[in-house]
Design an enzyme around this catalytic site. Structure first.
Site, PDB file in Angstrom:
ATOM      1  N   ARG A 154      13.612   1.518   6.357  1.00  0.00           N
ATOM      2  CA  ARG A 154      12.941   1.845   7.638  1.00  0.00           C
ATOM      3  C   ARG A 154      12.984   0.632   8.547  1.00  0.00           C
ATOM      4  O   ARG A 154      13.246   0.752   9.727  1.00  0.00           O
ATOM      5  CB  ARG A 154      11.489   2.266   7.408  1.00  0.00           C
ATOM      6  CG  ARG A 154      11.231   3.751   7.201  1.00  0.00           C
ATOM      7  CD  ARG A 154      11.869   4.257   6.004  1.00  0.00           C
ATOM      8  NE  ARG A 154      11.646   5.663   5.696  1.00  0.00           N
ATOM      9  CZ  ARG A 154      11.527   6.123   4.454  1.00  0.00           C
ATOM     10  NH1 ARG A 154      11.572   5.305   3.426  1.00  0.00           N
ATOM     11  NH2 ARG A 154      11.391   7.409   4.226  1.00  0.00           N
ATOM     12  N   ASP A 183      17.972   4.726   2.334  1.00  0.00           N
ATOM     13  CA  ASP A 183      17.124   5.865   2.694  1.00  0.00           C
ATOM     14  C   ASP A 183      17.737   6.492   3.936  1.00  0.00           C
ATOM     15  O   ASP A 183      18.794   6.049   4.407  1.00  0.00           O
ATOM     16  CB  ASP A 183      15.671   5.419   2.934  1.00  0.00           C
ATOM     17  CG  ASP A 183      14.673   6.525   2.575  1.00  0.00           C
ATOM     18  OD1 ASP A 183      14.828   7.647   3.090  1.00  0.00           O
ATOM     19  OD2 ASP A 183      13.750   6.257   1.787  1.00  0.00           O
ATOM     20  N   HIS A 258      17.011  11.934   0.970  1.00  0.00           N
ATOM     21  CA  HIS A 258      16.754  10.629   1.604  1.00  0.00           C
ATOM     22  C   HIS A 258      18.050   9.826   1.758  1.00  0.00           C
ATOM     23  O   HIS A 258      18.066   8.610   1.549  1.00  0.00           O
ATOM     24  CB  HIS A 258      15.743   9.813   0.791  1.00  0.00           C
ATOM     25  CG  HIS A 258      14.306  10.247   1.022  1.00  0.00           C
ATOM     26  ND1 HIS A 258      13.631   9.969   2.179  1.00  0.00           N
ATOM     27  CD2 HIS A 258      13.448  10.935   0.232  1.00  0.00           C
ATOM     28  CE1 HIS A 258      12.404  10.462   2.092  1.00  0.00           C
ATOM     29  NE2 HIS A 258      12.267  11.063   0.930  1.00  0.00           N
ATOM     30  N   ASP A 322      13.305  11.736  -5.038  1.00  0.00           N
ATOM     31  CA  ASP A 322      12.118  12.353  -4.446  1.00  0.00           C
ATOM     32  C   ASP A 322      12.484  13.189  -3.223  1.00  0.00           C
ATOM     33  O   ASP A 322      13.473  12.912  -2.547  1.00  0.00           O
ATOM     34  CB  ASP A 322      11.096  11.275  -4.036  1.00  0.00           C
ATOM     35  CG  ASP A 322      11.689  10.270  -3.064  1.00  0.00           C
ATOM     36  OD1 ASP A 322      12.851   9.881  -3.269  1.00  0.00           O
ATOM     37  OD2 ASP A 322      11.010   9.898  -2.086  1.00  0.00           O
ATOM     38  N   GLU A 323      11.654  14.185  -2.974  1.00  0.00           N
ATOM     39  CA  GLU A 323      11.618  14.923  -1.708  1.00  0.00           C
ATOM     40  C   GLU A 323      13.003  15.403  -1.248  1.00  0.00           C
ATOM     41  O   GLU A 323      13.313  15.339  -0.065  1.00  0.00           O
ATOM     42  CB  GLU A 323      10.993  14.040  -0.611  1.00  0.00           C
ATOM     43  CG  GLU A 323       9.578  13.640  -0.924  1.00  0.00           C
ATOM     44  CD  GLU A 323       8.956  12.704   0.116  1.00  0.00           C
ATOM     45  OE1 GLU A 323       7.769  12.887   0.407  1.00  0.00           O
ATOM     46  OE2 GLU A 323       9.655  11.800   0.627  1.00  0.00           O
ATOM     47  N   TRP A 389       4.474   8.967  -8.399  1.00  0.00           N
ATOM     48  CA  TRP A 389       3.896   8.571  -7.105  1.00  0.00           C
ATOM     49  C   TRP A 389       2.969   9.644  -6.548  1.00  0.00           C
ATOM     50  O   TRP A 389       2.051   9.346  -5.801  1.00  0.00           O
ATOM     51  CB  TRP A 389       5.001   8.253  -6.093  1.00  0.00           C
ATOM     52  CG  TRP A 389       5.796   9.430  -5.574  1.00  0.00           C
ATOM     53  CD1 TRP A 389       6.829  10.051  -6.205  1.00  0.00           C
ATOM     54  CD2 TRP A 389       5.632  10.100  -4.325  1.00  0.00           C
ATOM     55  NE1 TRP A 389       7.318  11.073  -5.431  1.00  0.00           N
ATOM     56  CE2 TRP A 389       6.604  11.118  -4.261  1.00  0.00           C
ATOM     57  CE3 TRP A 389       4.748   9.932  -3.249  1.00  0.00           C
ATOM     58  CZ2 TRP A 389       6.719  11.984  -3.174  1.00  0.00           C
ATOM     59  CZ3 TRP A 389       4.865  10.788  -2.165  1.00  0.00           C
ATOM     60  CH2 TRP A 389       5.839  11.801  -2.127  1.00  0.00           C
ATOM     61  N   TYR A 414      -0.296   2.792  -2.473  1.00  0.00           N
ATOM     62  CA  TYR A 414       0.606   2.830  -1.319  1.00  0.00           C
ATOM     63  C   TYR A 414       0.034   1.914  -0.233  1.00  0.00           C
ATOM     64  O   TYR A 414      -0.848   2.301   0.534  1.00  0.00           O
ATOM     65  CB  TYR A 414       0.785   4.278  -0.823  1.00  0.00           C
ATOM     66  CG  TYR A 414       1.978   4.965  -1.458  1.00  0.00           C
ATOM     67  CD1 TYR A 414       2.344   4.679  -2.769  1.00  0.00           C
ATOM     68  CD2 TYR A 414       2.747   5.896  -0.748  1.00  0.00           C
ATOM     69  CE1 TYR A 414       3.437   5.294  -3.356  1.00  0.00           C
ATOM     70  CE2 TYR A 414       3.847   6.516  -1.335  1.00  0.00           C
ATOM     71  CZ  TYR A 414       4.187   6.211  -2.631  1.00  0.00           C
ATOM     72  OH  TYR A 414       5.275   6.818  -3.204  1.00  0.00           O
ATOM     73  N   TRP A 464       6.003   1.147   2.125  1.00  0.00           N
ATOM     74  CA  TRP A 464       6.935   1.894   2.974  1.00  0.00           C
ATOM     75  C   TRP A 464       6.794   1.341   4.380  1.00  0.00           C
ATOM     76  O   TRP A 464       5.682   1.092   4.843  1.00  0.00           O
ATOM     77  CB  TRP A 464       6.609   3.389   2.915  1.00  0.00           C
ATOM     78  CG  TRP A 464       6.684   3.912   1.519  1.00  0.00           C
ATOM     79  CD1 TRP A 464       5.641   4.130   0.658  1.00  0.00           C
ATOM     80  CD2 TRP A 464       7.870   4.251   0.789  1.00  0.00           C
ATOM     81  NE1 TRP A 464       6.110   4.585  -0.549  1.00  0.00           N
ATOM     82  CE2 TRP A 464       7.474   4.676  -0.497  1.00  0.00           C
ATOM     83  CE3 TRP A 464       9.238   4.240   1.101  1.00  0.00           C
ATOM     84  CZ2 TRP A 464       8.391   5.079  -1.472  1.00  0.00           C
ATOM     85  CZ3 TRP A 464      10.140   4.657   0.133  1.00  0.00           C
ATOM     86  CH2 TRP A 464       9.722   5.070  -1.128  1.00  0.00           C
ATOM     87  N   THR A 465       7.912   1.175   5.085  1.00  0.00           N
ATOM     88  CA  THR A 465       7.861   0.290   6.246  1.00  0.00           C
ATOM     89  C   THR A 465       8.202   0.937   7.583  1.00  0.00           C
ATOM     90  O   THR A 465       8.589   0.252   8.514  1.00  0.00           O
ATOM     91  CB  THR A 465       8.802  -0.913   6.014  1.00  0.00           C
ATOM     92  OG1 THR A 465      10.122  -0.415   5.808  1.00  0.00           O
ATOM     93  CG2 THR A 465       8.370  -1.722   4.810  1.00  0.00           C
ATOM     94  N   GLU A 466       8.039   2.266   7.685  1.00  0.00           N
ATOM     95  CA  GLU A 466       8.327   2.903   8.971  1.00  0.00           C
ATOM     96  C   GLU A 466       7.523   2.257  10.104  1.00  0.00           C
ATOM     97  O   GLU A 466       7.986   2.146  11.225  1.00  0.00           O
ATOM     98  CB  GLU A 466       8.003   4.407   8.881  1.00  0.00           C
ATOM     99  CG  GLU A 466       8.241   5.190  10.158  1.00  0.00           C
ATOM    100  CD  GLU A 466       9.714   5.210  10.594  1.00  0.00           C
ATOM    101  OE1 GLU A 466      10.586   5.074   9.734  1.00  0.00           O
ATOM    102  OE2 GLU A 466       9.958   5.343  11.806  1.00  0.00           O
TER     103      GLU A 466
HETATM  104  C1  ACM Z   1       7.884   8.683  -2.002  1.00  0.00           C
HETATM  105  O1  ACM Z   1       6.855   8.201  -1.499  1.00  0.00           O
HETATM  106  N1  ACM Z   1       8.536   9.636  -1.364  1.00  0.00           N
HETATM  107  C2  ACM Z   1       8.385   8.231  -3.276  1.00  0.00           C
END
Ligand code: ACM
Ligand code: ZN
Length: 748
Positions: A154, A183, A258, A322-323, A389, A414, A464-466
């Site tokens: 990010r 990502d 991702h 993930d996701e 997570w 987080y 996480w660095t958005e």
């Molecule tokens: C995550 O926070 N999607 C691993």
């Protein structure tokens, strides 16, 4: 004999001596006397002496370590008798110090303890020689995986800064750096076989999300592109740097989702063959995944993983997982063909097949695969490890099924979340995660028993660095919560207590401040959000760092407190409406965020509004109130959903009365609401903030003369959050909710 040893124990001090070290060591016994540390300290080691440790002493405590063969000030020795990897014993006696350790990592941890003792002493007594109390410390880590993650996709941070980040971990005895290298937002590692990953995928325009530094960091003048990547040379250097400090770097290459950055550079690897484009109207959606039916996908991923495996000696290779958005697989000819050939019933099984295939490849290279807990979906082959997570559930399921697990439950670790009341926190996503909650993290939940507990390798924090465009903000998010995390992962549960952690944390923050590290300062406690009172009231503030010499400065006139504002010493008595603002002044002269409370003096007989309550819906916009009958009508003192006690799932409110204005002025009003709201003054719309939405703020300006004005606020709630705030913007652009002392029942 027993008598003698009992006396001996009393003599040396039986209890645990609290020392300013984080994470808290297992046992600390004070001895008689003290040891004076020399500026140049001689050291002798029977293990090959790690050159990094000599640097660390110079950089951190300003001391010189000189190797000697004679009788040294500090003796370092290996002792295989310790049970656990990472164990050490530090003996400080009046005539010298001995650090013995199980292995190289134990030596590093023992040195960190010594360094923290020295730097703390230097800070507490800056003009005196460094004198350490004689003591015996024995210590060992609780968990073997004490990790911290960093998302460099990010936002990108330079290679040199990654070393600083690793130092933060080393200083607190953490030993795994999970490097989230790829990502949707950017590919950050040079891959020789695929040059477009760094030529194209590492550079990009804005995403429609926030805080991208693309104007500052333009890759080409006039082209608002943002990004960067680490060359393989830089990666090798960083891996070597980490290894010397006992830190394992676990690289993460995200798949099958991702992966937008990679697919933007190599669109032939997606199901459509075209880069996925975020429709303008979509705020956030997962990007399309790699095509699972295309052999080229696996050729690509295996080549990438081969280069990654060559760079990183880590046992574990993280493959994300993930996701992943799976809907493109449902409409893809190649993916459907793959499912038919492999007898897979649905796209979840296709994902499971994808992950197993990658796992086989990783294992074929002598490594183990780890992924986020979604890799459990559709079944997971033995030997894979899971990073949990989405709470603990995935980790519990995996551990019971015999998989190794790293716990990283978002609600505990987080660190991209705000650290306190979101009203007063400048950075971070919701919900809040305060330092105390992080401290309370235990990777082994009570319900996990027996053998399954042995599968919990440890825990890890994630960043996480958005919304973290620079390193000052990164450190703000990291500290002090990293200190809490390090203790949660190192110290045995029965030795943990937030009460004794807190003062050590404060002392450690001072040391970090001395190293030029940014951190969040604790804010004063005890402040209510808002108080309505009739004649007088009082407020008692809490200075959380009083013992450290911190001070609370406050104001009652709405101004931001500074060093000239009054210092809080005793309960403040208020006889009039006021805005109380307070900040903590840290001993290094820096200030915490400002917190605020609103005190409104009212007379319940005349102040307030009428509130009509409507149940019904579902509405997608404000209803036509004229065509509805209210279920109830109440006298309320404030505007907001909480003004009414009993509410249905869907409801609407209509507040009416009068607003007093002190001076003729042009005012900017706002409504902040979830869902729609409407502000009407003297029959005219001032703010229209309609529709089904999360918290949205809209403003409108109007000139009002001093005196009373008709006020009406309409609101409806459709689903999820219930937020309604109405107020004016101050000259500094701050939201100031309407004061209940300015709201009046309308005379009939
Ligand atoms: C995550 O926070 N999607 C691993
Ligand atoms: Zn496909």
């Amino acid at each position: 004999m027993r008598m003698i040893s009992l006396l001996l124990m009393l003599f040396v001090g039986m209890g645990y001596a609290e020392i300013p070290v984080i994470p808290r060591p297992q046992t600390v016994h004070e001895q008689k006397g003290s040891y004076v540390v020399q500026d140049s300290m001689t050291v002798k080691s029977d293990m090959s002496l790690n050159p990094y440790l000599i640097d660390a002493f110079r950089e951190c405590a300003g001391l010189k370590l000189l190797c000697t063969n004679a009788s040294p000030d500090l003796m370092l020795s290996k002792d295989a008798a310790f049970e656990k990897i990472g164990s050490y014993k530090l003996v400080i006696e009046p005539d010298g110090m001995v650090l013995s350790a199980k292995d190289r990592s134990g030596m590093i941890y023992g040195m960190q303890t010594l360094l923290q003792l020295i730097t703390d002493r230097q800070l507490q007594h800056p003009n005196d020689p460094v004198e350490l109390r004689a003591m015996i410390i024995t210590d060992a880590p609780r968990f073997e995986w004490r990790g911290m993650h960093l998302d460099v996709s990010r936002h990108f941070y330079p290679a040199d800064y990654i070393k600083d980040y690793i130092d933060f971990l080393v200083q607190h005895k953490m030993n795994v750096f999970h490097w989230h290298l790829t990502d949707d937002q950017g590919w950050r590692i040079e891959i020789n076989a695929y040059p477009k990953l760094t030529k194209v995928a590492a550079w990009r325009k804005g995403t429609g999300q926030q805080d991208w530094n693309y104007e500052i960091e333009a890759a080409e003048p006039g082209e608002p592109r943002y990004g960067g990547f680490y060359t393989q040379e830089e990666v090798r250097e960083i891996v070597d740097y980490a290894q010397q400090r006992g830190v394992t770097i676990v690289p993460e290459i995200e798949m099958p989702g991702h992966s937008w950055a990679a697919l933007y550079a190599y669109p032939e690897l997606s199901c459509s063959g075209e880069p996925w484009v975020k429709p303008d109207s979509v705020v956030f959606e997962f990007s399309d995944p790699f095509c699972a039916g295309n052999e080229q996908t696996f050729e690509f991923l295996e080549t990438v993983l081969d280069e990654v495996i060559n760079l990183f000696p880590s046992e574990f290779i993280h493959i994300g997982g993930d996701e992943a958005k799976k809907s493109p697989w449902e409409h893809c000819r190649k993916c459907q063909k793959r499912m038919q050939e492999k007898g897979l019933d649905n796209v979840h099984e296709l994902q499971s097949w994808f992950i197993r295939r990658i796992q086989k490849f990783v294992n074929s290279r002598g490594r183990r695969m780890i992924g986020w807990d979604e890799i459990l979906q559709g079944g997971l082959a033995p030997g894979a490890a899971v990073m949990s997570w989405r709470g603990f559930a995935g980790g519990l399921q995996a551990a019971r099924a015999g998989h190794d697990v790293v716990m990283a439950p978002s609600q505990f670790v987080y660190l991209n979340r705000v650290q306190g009341d979101p009203q007063f926190e400048p950075f971070g996503s919701r919900p809040a995660l305060d330092v105390k909650t992080v401290y309370g993290f235990d990777p082994i939940p009570a319900e996990l028993s027996g053998d399954a507990q042995d599968h919990i390798l440890g825990g890890q924090g994630c960043l996480w660095t958005e919304h973290i465009p620079d390193t000052a903000r990164l450190e703000y998010m990291l500290f002090p919560r990293l200190l809490a995390l390090s203790e949660a992962l190192w110290t045995q549960p029965d030795s943990k207590s937030y009460d004794h952690f807190y003062p050590r944390m404060a002392r450690r923050l001072l040391a970090l401040s001395g190293q030029g590290v940014n951190f969040r300062r604790p804010v004063p406690g005890g402040l209510p959000e808002r108080v309505l009172f009739k004649s007088d009231t009082s407020v008692t503030l809490v200075n959380p760092l009083k013992t450290l010499g911190a001070q609370v400065h406050y104001t009652l006139d709405g101004e931001k407190p500074d060093v000239d504002s009054p210092v809080y010493s005793e309960t403040v008595r208020l006889t009039d409406s006021a805005v109380l603002k307070a900040r903590l002044r840290f001993p290094d002269g820096s200030f915490s965020n400002t917190i605020r409370a609103l005190f409104h003096k009212i007379d319940p007989a005349v102040n307030g509004l009428m509130c009509e309550y409507y149940a019904g819906g579902p509405w997608v916009q404000l209803p036509d109130f004229a065509g509805l009958n209210p279920l109830r009508t109440e006298r309320v003192q404030e505007i907001g959903p909480d003004a009414v006690a009993h509410r249905d799932d869907q409801y609407a409110l209509r507040f009416t009365g009068e607003l007093t204005i002190a001076h003729d002025d042009t005012l900017t009003f706002y409504t902040s609401s979830d869902d729609g709201s409407h502000l009407i003054i003297n029959g005219k719309t001032i703010v229209m903030n309609d529709g089904v939405h999360g918290t949205v703020t809209k403003t409108g300006r109007v000139y009002l003369t001093a005196g009373r004005h008709d006020l009406c606020v309409e609101f409806f709630d459709a689903q999820y959050g219930q937020v309604l705030e109405v107020g004016t913007l101050t000259n500094n652009g701050e939201n100031l909710p309407l004061s209940p002392s300015n709201l009046y029942f309308k005379e009939q």
